[in-house]
Design a protein around this motif. Structure first.
Motif, PDB file in Angstrom:
ATOM      1  N   LEU A   1      -3.653   9.675   2.605  1.00 25.17           N
ATOM      2  CA  LEU A   1      -3.347   9.560   4.031  1.00 25.17           C
ATOM      3  C   LEU A   1      -2.923   8.129   4.328  1.00 25.17           C
ATOM      4  O   LEU A   1      -3.721   7.206   4.237  1.00 25.17           O
ATOM      5  CB  LEU A   1      -4.579   9.920   4.866  1.00 25.17           C
ATOM      6  N   ASP A   2      -1.639   7.951   4.667  1.00 26.23           N
ATOM      7  CA  ASP A   2      -1.132   6.605   4.910  1.00 26.23           C
ATOM      8  C   ASP A   2      -1.191   6.275   6.402  1.00 26.23           C
ATOM      9  O   ASP A   2      -0.410   6.789   7.184  1.00 26.23           O
ATOM     10  CB  ASP A   2       0.306   6.492   4.391  1.00 26.23           C
ATOM     11  N   GLU A   3      -2.109   5.447   6.774  1.00 27.83           N
ATOM     12  CA  GLU A   3      -2.316   5.036   8.163  1.00 27.83           C
ATOM     13  C   GLU A   3      -2.298   6.220   9.127  1.00 27.83           C
ATOM     14  O   GLU A   3      -1.531   6.242  10.089  1.00 27.83           O
ATOM     15  CB  GLU A   3      -1.271   4.004   8.579  1.00 27.83           C
TER      16      GLU A   3
ATOM     17  N   LYS B   1       0.829  -1.206   0.000  1.00 27.32           N
ATOM     18  CA  LYS B   1       0.000   0.000   0.000  1.00 27.32           C
ATOM     19  C   LYS B   1       0.869   1.265   0.000  1.00 27.32           C
ATOM     20  O   LYS B   1       0.679   2.153  -0.826  1.00 27.32           O
ATOM     21  CB  LYS B   1      -0.908   0.018   1.240  1.00 27.32           C
ATOM     22  N   SER B   2       1.807   1.318   0.922  1.00 25.80           N
ATOM     23  CA  SER B   2       2.627   2.528   1.033  1.00 25.80           C
ATOM     24  C   SER B   2       3.449   2.748  -0.226  1.00 25.80           C
ATOM     25  O   SER B   2       3.573   3.881  -0.709  1.00 25.80           O
ATOM     26  CB  SER B   2       3.563   2.434   2.235  1.00 25.80           C
ATOM     27  N   VAL B   3       4.003   1.691  -0.764  1.00 26.80           N
ATOM     28  CA  VAL B   3       4.827   1.830  -1.962  1.00 26.80           C
ATOM     29  C   VAL B   3       3.978   2.359  -3.118  1.00 26.80           C
ATOM     30  O   VAL B   3       4.385   3.275  -3.836  1.00 26.80           O
ATOM     31  CB  VAL B   3       5.493   0.485  -2.328  1.00 26.80           C
TER      32      VAL B   3
ATOM     33  N   HIS C   1       2.593  10.942   5.033  1.00 30.74           N
ATOM     34  CA  HIS C   1       3.261   9.646   5.104  1.00 30.74           C
ATOM     35  C   HIS C   1       3.093   8.988   6.460  1.00 30.74           C
ATOM     36  O   HIS C   1       2.879   9.647   7.465  1.00 30.74           O
ATOM     37  CB  HIS C   1       4.739   9.809   4.787  1.00 30.74           C
ATOM     38  N   GLN C   2       3.260   7.658   6.437  1.00 32.64           N
ATOM     39  CA  GLN C   2       3.202   6.856   7.649  1.00 32.64           C
ATOM     40  C   GLN C   2       4.250   7.382   8.640  1.00 32.64           C
ATOM     41  O   GLN C   2       3.990   7.500   9.823  1.00 32.64           O
ATOM     42  CB  GLN C   2       3.502   5.416   7.265  1.00 32.64           C
ATOM     43  N   HIS C   3       5.434   7.700   8.141  1.00 30.08           N
ATOM     44  CA  HIS C   3       6.461   8.331   8.964  1.00 30.08           C
ATOM     45  C   HIS C   3       6.525   9.786   8.535  1.00 30.08           C
ATOM     46  O   HIS C   3       6.806  10.079   7.385  1.00 30.08           O
ATOM     47  CB  HIS C   3       7.804   7.637   8.765  1.00 30.08           C
TER      48      HIS C   3
HETATM   49 MG   LIG Z   1       2.554   1.110   4.935  1.00 35.12          MG
END
Ligand SMILES: [Mg+2]
Ligand SMILES: Nc1ncnc2c1ncn2[C@@H]1O[C@H](COP(=O)(O)OP(=O)(O)OP(=O)(O)O)[C@@H](O)[C@H]1O
Lengths: 510, 310
Positions: free
Chosen positions: A166-168, A45-47, A87-89
């Protein structure tokens, strides 16, 4: 709406060395919808989203945005096309103010910054419009995770976007903050924006989405309208089998007291009192939960118990031995496991390999070391075993843990801590960022620990997590334990009141 | 020592302190830029030597101090380019490359100096103190503050300029972010490597200037190893100053005071401490301050780490 989709991803492939992160993924996003993306940890998902926003370049395939094929070489180019991502981070520079973060990279590099007042005013206006409560002059490192999240979202709005990814975003939020975020997403859509939302929490996804896509092994396997599905079905699509939401547990009564905390007080890093006289016991064979809105001293309590924060007064007794104020290494060595809240800070070393991370606290003990030398064979075997048992998605045990997906990092931490066979396990946010299949598995493992007579203290802001596995739930508010409840979903209201600091029933008081 | 003599001593001491602090001010402010961008350049000593030599050689050829200073800056930057190439583009370890550049700087300048200059033994014209009407003639204050050459005065300008650039321009903002969260800078569409190059060039240019001051504004000769550890002391200054340009200015002055004290106490017949002990004073103070001001609180969190775009 025209039959041309707003954003179309066509047969994209992306590999990282031998790892296939996207394996011919296709997806269509329509204008003005909230489109959720589900999938197990490492599903890609993130990629995929990083490719849409220009962070990562696809190896093959194309992205068609508003009818045109786009190839972004940098996130900046994506932002210019009004695509933004949280991002998640987080991508915030901690030593700069909110406003400075927003203007980073804007305008000519040699520009003198003299329009800060205007920037502040714009931020305030946007913040008011979406009720985000962001102060432009706050320094980012002083903000809580929830605040930083809002700062990130406002950053995207500040740059002007039509598509927000929106990633997590909710992984680190309290239920209240989550509610706020979900309604913000609604507001954004009302303003004509499109939102892609990644989450592992099915109830949130069911609440806000128009459509939902499920990813598995680098592909989108299903896309459904929210009205045509339910949480159970989504879970099955994700992991390919039924996921139990209720876990069976044996009715064994709890045994002797393993951990006893008496009147513990400590201060936060800021010097303000954070834990104010907490007393609690955790017995062998029970899981005690601590519920509470984050920021009520839970972080400090867990740090103080594990020796990472000095204790001002009170006692912590483990197995009859006073461990108050011992250093973390000594506490670790006394049958105490810790699954920390912030895994990057206290749980793992991002640049080290999986196997090095797997023996972080035990690198000098047999069988991992003998006569001052590391035993690579034993370490490798041990790590491979953890990876297999906890299904940590990785290339091999020598991969740097930082290159794993977030959920898989967490799984290794859980695996490592449980493998140490501790009498007491302190957990702060068990399922942070892990998918529901893995969550079920991790919860089962925790219950197994309980049934084997271990004592578990589970600090969590996720009520579901607490209801699912705890034997009793304590509520923490303003650094104090306000009350105790059984894990009974029908008493949710009572729990909510306690979490808000209300001990009395106002109705009875008249 | 009577009161009058003590006042004179004090005035001379302060005047000398600023002069002796000047090379440190330039070098440490330069290093602040470099380190804020995440690049730890321990090759300052070698870079300053190159600056000192280039300044000396050019000034003796052209007879112009200004061109000499410019050559010092350019020499430092050339060295910086080499450092940047290895550490930023090739991503070699910053400490190792820095150490290598120190050795190179010492060897190269000693070699060139012996080959071309040592037999002539000729000194050069150096920058003279400027006489400021009224101020320079003030009792005590005149001696303490207003009898310096222009290079020394320029440290104030450089400090203010450095602070303005670092805190008031887009360039400075990005630079501070690069040392802390390079990925965020990358995502914001700025070239991390480019900023690091720029930071290293600013840093080594100023270090070169600091070196050139030694031959063009202080002693009129190049001597092998003329910097005598100032490059290393500048590194300590940066830590003590918590990575701030104005901090670097004042901490450098403090170290300048140690240097001056050392020199003047040596000249003082009434002091019986062996001169070797006095000479060690600045270095001892460096160690002491590093012990007192420990903790990495303010250090850029990506200091010393190369950046990989994924
Ligand atoms: Mg992810
Ligand atoms: N920079 C990288 N180098 C190597 N492998 C990578 C890199 N980034 C991602 N991967 C791999 O690609 C796969 C997909 O990762 P991704 O981060 O997209 O997962 P995800 O679906 O977001 O999972 P999670 O829910 O845990 O965040 C994983 O196997 C991951 O290890």
């Amino acid at each position: 709406m025209s039959n041309k989709p707003f954003l179309r991803i066509d047969n994209i492939r992306k590999r990282f060395g031998p790892i296939v992160a996207s394996d011919g993924v296709s997806l269509e996003i329509e204008e003005g919808e909230i489109h959720s993306l589900l999938g197990e940890n490492g599903a890609g998902k993130s990629v995929l989203m990083s490719m849409i926003c220009g962070m990562v370049r696809p190896d093959e395939g194309e992205i068609v945005y508003r009818g045109e094929v786009v190839r972004f070489n940098s996130p900046r180019e994506a932002i210019r096309q009004r695509i933004g991502m949280v991002h998640q981070h987080f991508m915030l520079v901690p030593n700069l103010t909110v406003a400075e973060n927003y203007i980073l990279g804007q305008g000519s590099a040699l520009r003198v910054i003299n329009d800060m007042d205007k920037v502040h005013a714009r931020i305030r206006a946007l913040s008011d419009r979406y009720a985000l409560d962001v102060r432009p002059d706050a320094v980012v490192e002083d903000l809580s995770v929830g605040e930083q999240q809002r700062v990130e979202i406002l950053k995207a709005l500040f740059h002007g976007i039509d598509l927000l990814i929106l990633d997590e975003p909710t992984a680190v939020l309290t239920p209240q903050e989550t509610d706020r975020l979900l309604s913000l997403m609604g507001d954004l859509v009302k303003d004509g924006k499109t939102v892609v939302f990644i989450s592992h929490k099915l109830d949130e996804v069911m609440r806000v989405s128009n459509r939902i896509s499920v990813m598995r092994d680098g592909r989108v396997v299903h896309t459904v309208d929210v009205g045509e599905t339910n949480a159970r079905e989504l879970a099955r699509m994700m992991v390919g089998r039924d996921v139990r939401m209720e876990l069976p547990r044996s009715p064994e009564p709890a045994g002797r007291i393993v951990l006893s905390v008496e009147n513990l007080t400590c201060r936060a890093e800021t010097g303000l009192p954070a834990v104010r006289g907490v007393s609690l016991d955790v017995r062998a064979g029970e899981i005690v939960g601590i519920a509470g809105v984050s920021g009520n001293g839970q972080t400090e309590l867990s740090l103080a118990l594990s020796g990472l924060l000095p204790v001002d007064s009170g006692r912590v007794v483990l197995n009859g031995k006073d461990i108050t104020g011992l250093d973390p290494a000594r506490i670790n060595a006394s049958s105490f496991s810790h699954i920390p809240e912030d895994r990057h800070k206290h749980g793992i070393v991002m640049s080290l390999s999986l196997s090095e991370n797997a023996i972080l606290q035990r690198y000098d003990q047999a069988p991992f070391a003998a006569r001052g030398m590391l035993n690579g064979r034993a370490i490798g075997e041990h790590t491979r075993d953890l990876i297999k048992r906890f299904r940590v998605k990785s290339r091999d045990e020598n991969q740097a843990i930082g290159s794993l997906s977030g959920g898989n990092q967490q799984k290794l931490v859980v695996a490592r801590e449980l493998a140490r066979n501790p009498d007491f396990i302190l957990v702060n946010q068990l399922a942070r960022g892990i998918d529901i299949g893995a969550m079920e598995f991790v919860m089962e493992e925790m219950l197994k620990q309980r049934d084997n007579g271990r004592a578990v203290l589970l600090i969590s802001t996720e009520l579901e997590e607490l209801f699912a596995i705890c034997d009793r739930i304590l509520v923490m508010f303003h650094g104090e334990i306000l009350g105790e409840l059984p894990p009974d979903r029908s008493r949710l209201d009572e729990l909510g009141l306690l979490m808000a600091g209300k001990t009395e029933q106002p109705a009875l008081a008249g | 020592m009577d009161d009058m003599m003590f006042l004179t001593f004090l005035a001379t001491l302060m005047g000398a302190a600023w002069r002796l602090a000047t090379p440190l001010i330039f070098a440490s402010i330069g290093e602040v830029f470099s380190e804020r961008a995440g690049v730890l350049n321990i090759g300052l000593e070698g870079t300053m030597l190159v600056g000192a030599f280039c300044g000396f050689a050019t000034a003796s050829a052209t007879g112009s101090i200004l061109i000499g200073l410019l050559a010092g800056i350019l020499g430092g930057m050339a060295f910086g380019l080499l450092f940047a190439l290895f550490t930023i583009t090739i991503k070699a370890d910053q400490i190792v490359v820095g150490a290598a550049l120190n050795l190179l700087g010492m060897g190269l300048t000693a070699f060139l100096f012996r080959t071309y200059y040592v037999s002539t033994g000729k000194g050069i014209e150096i920058a003279q103190p400027v006489h400021i009407p009224f101020l320079s003639d003030l009792p005590f204050l005149g001696e303490a503050f207003f009898r310096q050459n222009l290079i020394v005065y320029s440290t104030i300008l450089v400090t203010i300029l450095a602070a303005l650039v670092l805190y008031r321009t887009s360039f400075g903002l990005t630079l501070r972010a690069v040392g802390e969260h390079p990925k965020a800078v990358d995502v914001a569409g700025r070239n991390v490597a480019g900023y690091r190059y720029a930071a290293v060039l600013v840093g080594t240019g100023l270090a070169g200037l600091g070196g050139a001051f030694l031959t063009l504004g202080h002693s009129n000769q190049f001597v092998e190893g003329i910097t005598s550890g100032r490059g290393f002391i500048a590194l300590a200054v940066v830590v003590f100053a918590r990575w701030s340009p104005t901090g670097a200015f004042f901490v450098s002055l403090l170290f300048g005071l140690f240097y001056a004290l050392q020199l003047m106490l040596q000249a003082e017949a009434s002091v019986v401490v062996p001169y070797q002990v006095l000479q060690a004073l600045p270095y001892i103070m460096t160690i002491v301050t590093l012990i007192v001001v420990r903790g990495k609180g303010a250090a850029p969190s990506k200091l010393g780490q190369p950046y990989e775009m994924r």
